[in-house]
Enzyme design. Structure first.
Site, short mmCIF file in Angstrom:
data_model
loop_
_atom_site.label_atom_id
_atom_site.label_comp_id
_atom_site.label_asym_id
_atom_site.label_seq_id
_atom_site.Cartn_x
_atom_site.Cartn_y
_atom_site.Cartn_z
N ASP A 11 0.94 -1.27 -0.16
CA ASP A 11 0.01 0.07 -0.05
C ASP A 11 0.81 1.21 0.01
O ASP A 11 0.23 2.35 -0.32
CB ASP A 11 -1.02 -0.16 1.35
CG ASP A 11 -0.26 -0.26 2.74
OD1 ASP A 11 1.07 -0.58 2.39
OD2 ASP A 11 -0.95 -0.44 3.67
N HIS A 12 1.92 1.23 0.49
CA HIS A 12 2.82 2.66 0.70
C HIS A 12 3.65 3.00 -0.46
O HIS A 12 4.08 4.18 -0.43
CB HIS A 12 3.69 2.24 1.66
CG HIS A 12 3.24 2.72 3.32
ND1 HIS A 12 2.31 1.75 3.62
CD2 HIS A 12 3.63 3.37 4.08
CE1 HIS A 12 1.71 2.25 4.98
NE2 HIS A 12 2.51 3.31 5.19
N ARG A 70 13.40 1.91 14.12
CA ARG A 70 14.10 1.63 12.94
C ARG A 70 15.39 0.61 13.18
O ARG A 70 16.27 0.83 13.52
CB ARG A 70 14.52 2.72 12.20
CG ARG A 70 14.78 2.69 10.69
CD ARG A 70 14.93 4.15 10.22
NE ARG A 70 13.81 5.11 10.42
CZ ARG A 70 13.81 6.30 10.60
NH1 ARG A 70 15.05 7.21 10.17
NH2 ARG A 70 12.97 7.15 10.74
N ARG A 87 -2.11 12.18 9.90
CA ARG A 87 -1.06 13.24 10.20
C ARG A 87 -1.05 14.31 9.38
O ARG A 87 -1.30 14.22 8.12
CB ARG A 87 0.35 12.21 10.06
CG ARG A 87 0.52 11.17 11.13
CD ARG A 87 1.69 10.79 11.34
NE ARG A 87 1.62 9.92 12.34
CZ ARG A 87 2.21 8.83 12.60
NH1 ARG A 87 3.37 8.35 11.85
NH2 ARG A 87 2.12 8.27 13.84
N ASP A 98 3.75 -1.09 11.28
CA ASP A 98 3.33 0.44 10.79
C ASP A 98 2.83 1.09 12.12
O ASP A 98 2.02 0.33 12.91
CB ASP A 98 2.29 0.17 9.72
CG ASP A 98 1.88 1.56 9.31
OD1 ASP A 98 2.53 2.04 8.18
OD2 ASP A 98 0.89 2.33 9.90
N SER A 137 11.97 6.58 16.47
CA SER A 137 11.50 5.48 15.68
C SER A 137 12.30 4.28 15.79
O SER A 137 13.45 4.30 15.82
CB SER A 137 10.97 5.53 14.39
OG SER A 137 12.00 5.25 13.48
S1 SF4 Z 1 -1.88 6.42 7.95
FE1 SF4 Z 1 0.12 5.05 7.21
S2 SF4 Z 1 -1.18 3.22 6.58
FE2 SF4 Z 1 -2.72 4.78 6.75
S3 SF4 Z 1 -3.02 5.60 4.73
FE3 SF4 Z 1 -1.66 6.86 5.83
S4 SF4 Z 1 0.53 6.08 5.38
FE4 SF4 Z 1 -1.10 4.53 4.61
#
Ligand code: SF4
Length: 756
Positions: A95-96, A645, A448, A160, A643
């Site tokens: 998805d990313h 990582r 975000r 994630d 994070s």
């Molecule tokens: S918050 Fe993270 S997992 Fe959700 S759509 Fe945005 S980038 Fe993708």
């Protein structure tokens, strides 16, 4: 795609006894979060020596979920474990890596071409090791997990930060780094510091323009981006039970924005309805049978102040729609106050783009409420003033909303539908004109909104709101528009008001999907080969790190004495480097390039002791490696914060750094170093940091008697012939010392499997 009903039933069967034992141990009723945590204690974790809040506790999660960007290194590491299959049910979600530009089909085709090698690798490694693989276009990890795998009372980790979304179905779901995912897939316990508990009591009922999103926007305003740190947030009360399951998911999802470990809700009718609507009647029935264990003990919710470390109460009947931002998700402004806030802060009030969807807000309910507003654009002769985009969270939602005519309605107002992927939520938005870096305003229903997050433009002010509010604002094109009180002038010059949004919690005709985009793994993957080209720039199979040579380490060069803050981002920078996260050698070219050299206050500029010349950190370390010379990194306080990582621990290991000696460590990074077979040491006397000089040659003594709790000694030989012997502490236990000796934790696991 099949969820593991037997595993869930087994968990539920064992839960009552485990919960009762924990209740006895604590001598009081339990919150829901505590019940789930206690039900998932690892078999090696004794309840007897458990002490709340002090302990790092070992857990046995039920599932692992990985998104494609972070899955690469997690799976490359897992391949080294030597297991034929993952130890717990696991999935990968592509998805990313999909850039949103034109529209879903075209954008998806482009991504599939550009990231082919990554997708082929993830598909083949999933196929081989028993991992469910969700293809590009299938959907966003958290929406797909909610639809298929999340279940009440379960524990899941995911690579994630928004893994927490699954709290909407009553899980404890926690975002972790790839190394943790690798451990759990390899069958190791997973460690977490026992969290604090924040209770959020929801009274009243949502209505009109207010949505579940406004609950978390309000909570973010109260707790700020740090207020949930180290805590599980548990929502309860009549306001919680009257809300949809997907609405609960939205609230839990954005718990990441207050820094919470995770958030959760007790099992209720809304979850049962959602499980049934998504084809999981059997799980709903199993959950019904143990429902008293899938919520807190009654006394907890009656007297919550006695059982939570912090309590917040929100009356949903009085809650206003909010917009949070710009640049931080905790700057909460009720819509009625937005006009004055915008004027006071000189925010551009013209809205350029409204974006709905993402893993946070793309449920059927969300989209149906948004579409009820889009319909009014046509009916009331309005024109959508801003651009408007939709990123569905899954193919199942996309297919269903297309069947039900929603996409057609959106099309009529000029909306663009992007692929079922992260796209603009993670900066994968090729927005026309973003490179001009003009100051502008967008509104979205994502989670975000830090600078550059959506389109890479540091001057884009992004405000976060519910999908219905975002839709209304996009129609108005004006940040100061309050749909509750304000009117709009339509194409005929008439003043019209938008009716309150309405929608359906679940599709009346049920969900539908043609091809969900799932690839089940091979029943026997032993014959499956994993696709990685030896010439790839983005992927590289890992070689096991070498075992310790059995002697003290002598003649190490001081690589860098880092000054001040040195986070995992300073050690392994993100941004453009992320495309190399599956290629350890290539990404190692960012090693410590953000760290400040104590001796010249510059970044990525250190003295090469072999030549006397100054140059980049990675190149200098490669020069030492080429000569077979090890090195040591010296750091300040809280080294490796940020994070979790794993690259920040793997890169120095890969390039031949032998030890990191600091005033103090961020704990997760310290553990990551241990897992990779590195020495993570701390000054017994922090002032000894001042003794280290630029041309030092370093010996680490005491390794042949490396014992828990016993100091080691580090000798710094200075260029003038003098030397300092510095005592250093470590926190290695017996097991971790074995990791060091074997060269890495994975080397031990592999040995165990080879012997079995
Ligand atoms: S918050 Fe993270 S997992 Fe959700 S759509 Fe945005 S980038 Fe993708």
């Amino acid at each position: 795609m099949a969820f593991d009903v037997d595993m869930i039933k087994k968990l539920y069967a064992a839960m009552p006894a485990k919960v009762a034992a924990a209740r006895n141990k604590l001598g009081r009723p339990l919150t829901l979060a505590e019940k789930i945590l206690f039900a998932h204690l690892h078999e090696e974790q004794s309840l007897e020596n458990f002490e709340r809040a002090k302990h790092y506790v070992n857990f046995a999660p039920d599932r692992v979920a990985m998104q494609d960007a972070t899955a690469q290194m997690a799976l490359l590491q897992f391949m080294q474990a030597g297991r034929p299959k993952v130890a717990v049910p696991s999935t990968v979600h592509c998805d990313h890596l999909i850039v949103a530009k034109t529209e879903a089909k075209e954008d998806l085709e482009k991504a599939v071409t550009e990231s082919k090698e990554v997708y082929d690798f993830l598909a083949s490694v999933s196929n081989k090791y028993g991992i469910g693989f969700w293809k590009p276009g299938a959907g966003i990890i958290h929406q797909v997990v909610l639809e298929n795998y999340a279940f009440p009372g379960g524990m899941m980790i995911g690579t994630d930060s928004h893994t927490v979304n699954a709290g909407g179905l009553g899980m404890i779901a926690i975002g972790v780094g790839g190394a943790d995912a690798c451990d759990v897939m390899a069958g190791l316990p997973w460690e977490l510091k026992w969290p604090k508990l924040i209770g959020v009591k929801l009274t009243g009922k949502l209505s009109g323009w207010t949505a579940p999103k406004d609950v978390i926007l309000k909570v973010a305003g109260i707790l700020t981006v740090k207020g949930g740190t180290g805590a599980i947030v548990e929502y309860f009360g009549e306001g919680a039970t009257s809300m949809s399951c997907t609405g609960k998911g939205t609230i839990c999802n954005m718990g990441a924005e207050i820094g919470a470990t995770t958030s959760t809700f007790g099992y209720d009718e809304s979850m049962s309805r959602y499980l049934k609507a998504t084809g999981r009647e059997e799980i709903a029935a199993a959950a019904d049978a143990v429902k008293e264990h899938l919520t807190a003990d009654a006394e907890v919710y009656t007297n919550p102040e006695k059982y939570f470390d912090q309590l917040i109460e929100i009356n949903l009947s009085e809650l206003e729609p909010h917009l949070n931002g710009p640049f931080t998700p905790d700057l909460a402004t009720p819509i009625s106050k937005m006009k004055e806030a915008a004027i006071a802060n000189n925010w551009p009030t013209k809205i350029e783009v409204g974006l709905i969807g993402s893993c946070t807000n793309s449920s059927y309910e969300d989209i149906s409420r948004a579409v009820s507003l889009a319909r009014q654009v046509v009916e009331k002769n309005l024109k959508t003033k801003a651009e408007f985009t939709i990123t569905p969270g899954s193919e199942q939602v996309r297919f269903t909303i297309e069947r039900d005519g929603f996409l057609n309605t959106f099309d009529k107002i000029g909306a663009k539908v992007f692929a079922n992927a992260c796209g603009p939520c993670i900066g994968m938005w090729d927005r026309v004109g973003a490179e001009k870096q003009e100051r502008n305003t967008i509104v979205h229903s994502f989670n975000r909104n830090f600078a550059k997050r959506a389109d890479g433009n540091p001057n884009t002010l992004a405000f976060v709101g519910s999908p219905e509010l975002v839709t209304a604002l996009a129609i108005a094109g004006d940040l100061t528009f309050n749909p509750i009180t304000d009117s709009l002038i339509n194409e005929k010059g008439e003043s019209v008001k938008l009716d309150e949004p309405t929608g359906d919690e679940l599709p009346l005709r049920g969900f539908a999907v043609d091809d969900p985009g799932f690839q089940a793994p091979a029943a026997d993957g032993s014959g499956v080969s994993v696709d990685v080209s030896p010439t790839s720039k983005r992927l590289q199979l890992l070689d096991p790190f070498p075992a310790w040579e059995g002697t003290d380490l002598k003649g190490l060069k001081l690589l860098i004495k880092a000054k001040g803050k040195c986070t995992t981002d300073h050690i392994s920078m993100a941004g453009p480097w992320l495309k190399f996260r599956g290629h350890l050698d290539n990404i190692s070219n960012n090693m410590l390039i953000g760290a400040v050299n104590f001796f010249n206050e510059k970044t990525d500029n250190i003295k090469n002791q072999l030549t006397g010349e100054y140059g980049p950190v990675p190149a200098t370390q490669r020069a030492y490696k080429a000569q077979g010379i090890g090195s040591i990194v010296v750091g300040d306080e809280n080294y490796g914060e940020g994070s979790s990582r794993e690259h920040a621990a793997m890169e120095p290991r890969h390039l031949g750094v032998r030890a990191i000696l600091v005033k103090s460590f961020a704990r997760i990074h310290e553990t990551n170093l241990k897992k990779q077979g590195m020495l993570g040491l701390t000054f017994a006397n922090k002032d000894d940091y001042d003794k280290i000089q630029e041309d030092d040659i370093v010996d680490i003594l005491g390794l042949t008697d490396f014992t828990p709790g016993k100091q080691l000694a580090v000798v710094f030989h200075h260029a003038d012939g003098s030397s300092d012997i510095v005592p250093v502490n470590h926190t290695y236990n017996e097991q971790q010392i074995e990791w060091f000796k074997a060269g890495a934790a994975l080397n031990i696991i592999r040995q165990k499997f080879a012997e079995a």
